[in-house]
Scaffold this motif. Structure first.
Motif, PDB file in Angstrom:
ATOM      1  N   HIS A 174       7.804   3.995  -5.992  1.00  0.00           N
ATOM      2  CA  HIS A 174       8.121   3.548  -7.346  1.00  0.00           C
ATOM      3  C   HIS A 174       8.699   4.714  -8.139  1.00  0.00           C
ATOM      4  CE1 HIS A 174       7.641   1.183 -11.065  1.00  0.00           C
ATOM      5  NE2 HIS A 174       7.357   2.353 -11.613  1.00  0.00           N
ATOM      6  N   ALA A 175       9.808   4.479  -8.816  1.00  0.00           N
ATOM      7  CA  ALA A 175      10.408   5.495  -9.685  1.00  0.00           C
ATOM      8  C   ALA A 175      11.033   4.800 -10.894  1.00  0.00           C
ATOM      9  CB  ALA A 175      11.473   6.292  -8.940  1.00  0.00           C
ATOM     10  N   ASN A 176      10.906   5.433 -12.063  1.00  0.00           N
ATOM     11  CA  ASN A 176      11.521   4.871 -13.267  1.00  0.00           C
ATOM     12  C   ASN A 176      12.489   5.844 -13.937  1.00  0.00           C
ATOM     13  OD1 ASN A 176       9.778   6.699 -14.436  1.00  0.00           O
ATOM     14  ND2 ASN A 176       8.361   5.138 -15.217  1.00  0.00           N
ATOM     15  N   LYS A 177      12.914   6.850 -13.167  1.00  0.00           N
ATOM     16  CA  LYS A 177      13.978   7.713 -13.665  1.00  0.00           C
ATOM     17  C   LYS A 177      14.744   8.314 -12.508  1.00  0.00           C
ATOM     18  CE  LYS A 177      10.736  11.555 -14.460  1.00  0.00           C
ATOM     19  NZ  LYS A 177      10.263  12.531 -15.476  1.00  0.00           N
ATOM     20  N   PHE A 178      15.998   8.637 -12.788  1.00  0.00           N
ATOM     21  CA  PHE A 178      16.893   9.231 -11.800  1.00  0.00           C
ATOM     22  C   PHE A 178      17.385  10.547 -12.391  1.00  0.00           C
ATOM     23  CE2 PHE A 178      19.669   7.892  -8.115  1.00  0.00           C
ATOM     24  CZ  PHE A 178      20.283   9.120  -7.943  1.00  0.00           C
ATOM     25  N   ILE A 179      16.927  11.677 -11.818  1.00  0.00           N
ATOM     26  CA  ILE A 179      17.287  12.980 -12.360  1.00  0.00           C
ATOM     27  C   ILE A 179      18.778  13.241 -12.116  1.00  0.00           C
ATOM     28  CG2 ILE A 179      16.786  15.444 -12.320  1.00  0.00           C
ATOM     29  CD1 ILE A 179      14.492  13.635 -13.300  1.00  0.00           C
ATOM     30  N   ASP A 180      19.489  13.611 -13.201  1.00  0.00           N
ATOM     31  CA  ASP A 180      20.930  13.855 -13.154  1.00  0.00           C
ATOM     32  C   ASP A 180      21.711  12.599 -12.792  1.00  0.00           C
ATOM     33  OD1 ASP A 180      20.483  16.655 -13.619  1.00  0.00           O
ATOM     34  OD2 ASP A 180      19.933  16.828 -11.512  1.00  0.00           O
ATOM     35  N   GLY A 181      21.135  11.425 -13.078  1.00  0.00           N
ATOM     36  CA  GLY A 181      21.782  10.161 -12.749  1.00  0.00           C
ATOM     37  C   GLY A 181      21.829   9.232 -13.943  1.00  0.00           C
ATOM     38  N   PRO A 182      21.769   7.922 -13.717  1.00  0.00           N
ATOM     39  CA  PRO A 182      21.839   6.954 -14.817  1.00  0.00           C
ATOM     40  C   PRO A 182      20.668   7.115 -15.779  1.00  0.00           C
ATOM     41  CG  PRO A 182      21.208   5.887 -12.767  1.00  0.00           C
ATOM     42  CD  PRO A 182      21.628   7.266 -12.411  1.00  0.00           C
ATOM     43  N   SER A 183      20.908   6.847 -17.061  1.00  0.00           N
ATOM     44  CA  SER A 183      19.882   7.048 -18.080  1.00  0.00           C
ATOM     45  C   SER A 183      18.775   6.002 -17.989  1.00  0.00           C
ATOM     46  CB  SER A 183      20.516   7.006 -19.478  1.00  0.00           C
ATOM     47  OG  SER A 183      21.190   5.769 -19.677  1.00  0.00           O
ATOM     48  N   GLN A 184      19.090   4.809 -17.546  1.00  0.00           N
ATOM     49  CA  GLN A 184      18.099   3.755 -17.380  1.00  0.00           C
ATOM     50  C   GLN A 184      18.021   3.413 -15.892  1.00  0.00           C
ATOM     51  OE1 GLN A 184      18.830   0.410 -19.993  1.00  0.00           O
ATOM     52  NE2 GLN A 184      19.593   1.745 -21.613  1.00  0.00           N
ATOM     53  N   PHE A 185      16.841   3.618 -15.316  1.00  0.00           N
ATOM     54  CA  PHE A 185      16.720   3.441 -13.873  1.00  0.00           C
ATOM     55  C   PHE A 185      15.315   2.995 -13.526  1.00  0.00           C
ATOM     56  CE2 PHE A 185      15.611   4.978  -9.655  1.00  0.00           C
ATOM     57  CZ  PHE A 185      16.675   4.508  -8.888  1.00  0.00           C
ATOM     58  N   TYR A 186      15.225   2.092 -12.554  1.00  0.00           N
ATOM     59  CA  TYR A 186      13.931   1.619 -12.058  1.00  0.00           C
ATOM     60  C   TYR A 186      14.111   1.162 -10.616  1.00  0.00           C
ATOM     61  CZ  TYR A 186      10.105  -1.711 -11.267  1.00  0.00           C
ATOM     62  OH  TYR A 186       9.040  -2.401 -10.741  1.00  0.00           O
ATOM     63  N   VAL A 187      13.201   1.577  -9.752  1.00  0.00           N
ATOM     64  CA  VAL A 187      13.201   1.073  -8.377  1.00  0.00           C
ATOM     65  C   VAL A 187      11.765   0.887  -7.925  1.00  0.00           C
ATOM     66  CG1 VAL A 187      13.277   3.386  -7.315  1.00  0.00           C
ATOM     67  CG2 VAL A 187      14.059   1.398  -6.012  1.00  0.00           C
ATOM     68  N   ASP A 188      11.514  -0.222  -7.243  1.00  0.00           N
ATOM     69  CA  ASP A 188      10.222  -0.484  -6.632  1.00  0.00           C
ATOM     70  C   ASP A 188      10.491  -1.010  -5.223  1.00  0.00           C
ATOM     71  OD1 ASP A 188       7.183  -0.732  -7.119  1.00  0.00           O
ATOM     72  OD2 ASP A 188       7.716  -2.659  -6.218  1.00  0.00           O
ATOM     73  N   ALA A 189      10.038  -0.273  -4.240  1.00  0.00           N
ATOM     74  CA  ALA A 189      10.293  -0.627  -2.841  1.00  0.00           C
ATOM     75  C   ALA A 189       8.970  -0.720  -2.086  1.00  0.00           C
ATOM     76  CB  ALA A 189      11.189   0.417  -2.187  1.00  0.00           C
ATOM     77  N   ASN A 190       8.812  -1.805  -1.362  1.00  0.00           N
ATOM     78  CA  ASN A 190       7.666  -1.994  -0.479  1.00  0.00           C
ATOM     79  C   ASN A 190       8.192  -2.194   0.935  1.00  0.00           C
ATOM     80  OD1 ASN A 190       5.038  -2.427  -2.258  1.00  0.00           O
ATOM     81  ND2 ASN A 190       6.749  -3.431  -3.305  1.00  0.00           N
ATOM     82  N   ALA A 191       7.589  -1.508   1.882  1.00  0.00           N
ATOM     83  CA  ALA A 191       8.049  -1.610   3.265  1.00  0.00           C
ATOM     84  C   ALA A 191       6.864  -1.693   4.211  1.00  0.00           C
ATOM     85  CB  ALA A 191       8.931  -0.425   3.633  1.00  0.00           C
ATOM     86  N   VAL A 192       6.993  -2.567   5.185  1.00  0.00           N
ATOM     87  CA  VAL A 192       6.072  -2.636   6.313  1.00  0.00           C
ATOM     88  C   VAL A 192       6.880  -2.265   7.548  1.00  0.00           C
ATOM     89  CG1 VAL A 192       4.619  -4.105   7.742  1.00  0.00           C
ATOM     90  CG2 VAL A 192       4.629  -4.391   5.255  1.00  0.00           C
ATOM     91  N   VAL A 193       6.387  -1.282   8.302  1.00  0.00           N
ATOM     92  CA  VAL A 193       7.169  -0.740   9.414  1.00  0.00           C
ATOM     93  C   VAL A 193       6.352  -0.763  10.704  1.00  0.00           C
ATOM     94  CG1 VAL A 193       8.586   1.176  10.228  1.00  0.00           C
ATOM     95  CG2 VAL A 193       8.297   0.799   7.767  1.00  0.00           C
ATOM     96  N   PRO A 194       6.583  -1.730  11.570  1.00  0.00           N
ATOM     97  CA  PRO A 194       5.971  -1.676  12.894  1.00  0.00           C
ATOM     98  C   PRO A 194       6.741  -0.708  13.787  1.00  0.00           C
ATOM     99  CG  PRO A 194       7.269  -3.679  12.665  1.00  0.00           C
ATOM    100  CD  PRO A 194       7.321  -2.977  11.338  1.00  0.00           C
ATOM    101  N   ARG A 195       5.994   0.106  14.516  1.00  0.00           N
ATOM    102  CA  ARG A 195       6.609   1.112  15.390  1.00  0.00           C
ATOM    103  C   ARG A 195       5.845   1.183  16.699  1.00  0.00           C
ATOM    104  NH1 ARG A 195       5.801   6.983  15.506  1.00  0.00           N
ATOM    105  NH2 ARG A 195       7.620   7.963  16.454  1.00  0.00           N
TER     106      ARG A 195
END
Length: 293
Positions: free
Chosen positions: A58-79
């Protein structure tokens, strides 16, 4: 088998597409930052092993990037990891394959998108060595751009892509020092080369990335650790063949705990990012299950 259960690598990616260029395309990469920690360099005996990873980033800012930013990623990884009885250069030969399943949400400057599906496929081969308290391995990993990917358009500038649309190859080295007093000093380092994204004519620069862990066994089956990761882009990205002088960097640190039983182990960790340049800044929660068949 106890604590000698394999604890290396994984295939996770959280890839999102912006309408402008950032260090490594859209500030993302295919190295599984933070996936490994305790016993990262210790390979198990011959046999078949299942590693199941869950990550929330989860991140709500992008350093040196867009002023408004949000990402939420969920991953399940079988290996799946197959350790053989064959030796090369006195190292035990093994193979692995991983297929991430990703749920991704992203918002950038008022625009948003979401996606669910298969990420890029990870394939690798490795050799492992053991000598007294020292354990180390060398691996060669390939990430194939097989995940779901859509190019941006004038009507859909932001894409929540869970595939990268380019391939990556990386050598990996991991090491663990384990002693009878319960100390576990482990690291995994790598260097990545990327092919060009033909859809955007963008080539993400080469980068160094690694995980680290300093752990201690507090009970026969329980270890605690301070863990984290470091990412440093070494070469500029190229947009239409031209360097854009924009390199990513991040350092993360946090607590971890592992419970190891006879033929399985479970590890949990929380990692907070800092010292970020040209990338999202957030935090990651990890769960990792290892099962010996």
């Amino acid at each position: 088998m106890d604590n000698k259960i394999i604890a290396i690598l994984c295939g996770l990616l959280t890839c999102f597409h912006l309408s402008t260029a950032f260090a490594t395309e859209n500030g993302s990469d295919s190295f599984s930052l933070g996936a490994e920690g305790i016993m990262a360099g210790a390979l198990p005996p011959a046999g078949l092993y299942f590693l199941g990873y869950y990550q929330n980033y989860h991140a709500n800012k992008f350093i040196d990037g867009p002023s408004q930013f949000y990402v939420d990623a969920n991953a399940v990884v079988p290996r799946f990891v197959w350790m053989t009885n064959h030796n090369i250069a006195n190292g035990q030969l093994g193979w692995y394959v991983a297929q991430p399943l990703v749920d991704l949400k992203v918002k950038i400057n008022g625009l948003n998108d979401s996606n669910q599906g298969l990420g890029d496929l990870y394939l690798g081969t490795m050799l492992g060595w053991h000598h007294q308290n020292h354990n180390w391995l060398a691996a060669l990993e390939t990430v194939l751009g097989t995940g779901d990917y859509k190019t941006p358009s004038q009507t859909h500038l932001v894409r929540a892509n869970i595939g990268k649309n380019y391939d990556t190859i990386r050598p990996i080295f991991a090491y663990s020092y384990l002693n009878s007093n319960g100390i576990d000093l482990s690291t995994k380092i790598s260097y990545s080369w990327n092919s060009k994204n033909e859809a955007t004519n963008y080539k993400s620069g080469e980068y160094f990335a690694g995980d680290y862990s300093l752990g201690y066994r507090i009970q026969p089956k329980i270890k605690v650790a301070v863990e984290g990761y470091y990412f440093k882009q070494m070469k500029d990205d190229k947009d239409n063949g031209k360097d854009i002088d924009f390199k990513g960097q991040v350092l993360a640190i946090g607590p971890a705990i592992q419970y190891a039983n006879k033929n399985w182990s479970l590890e949990a960790k929380f990692l907070k990012e800092t010292n970020v340049k040209n990338r999202p800044e957030g935090h990651a929660n990890w769960l990792k299950l290892v099962w010996a068949f």
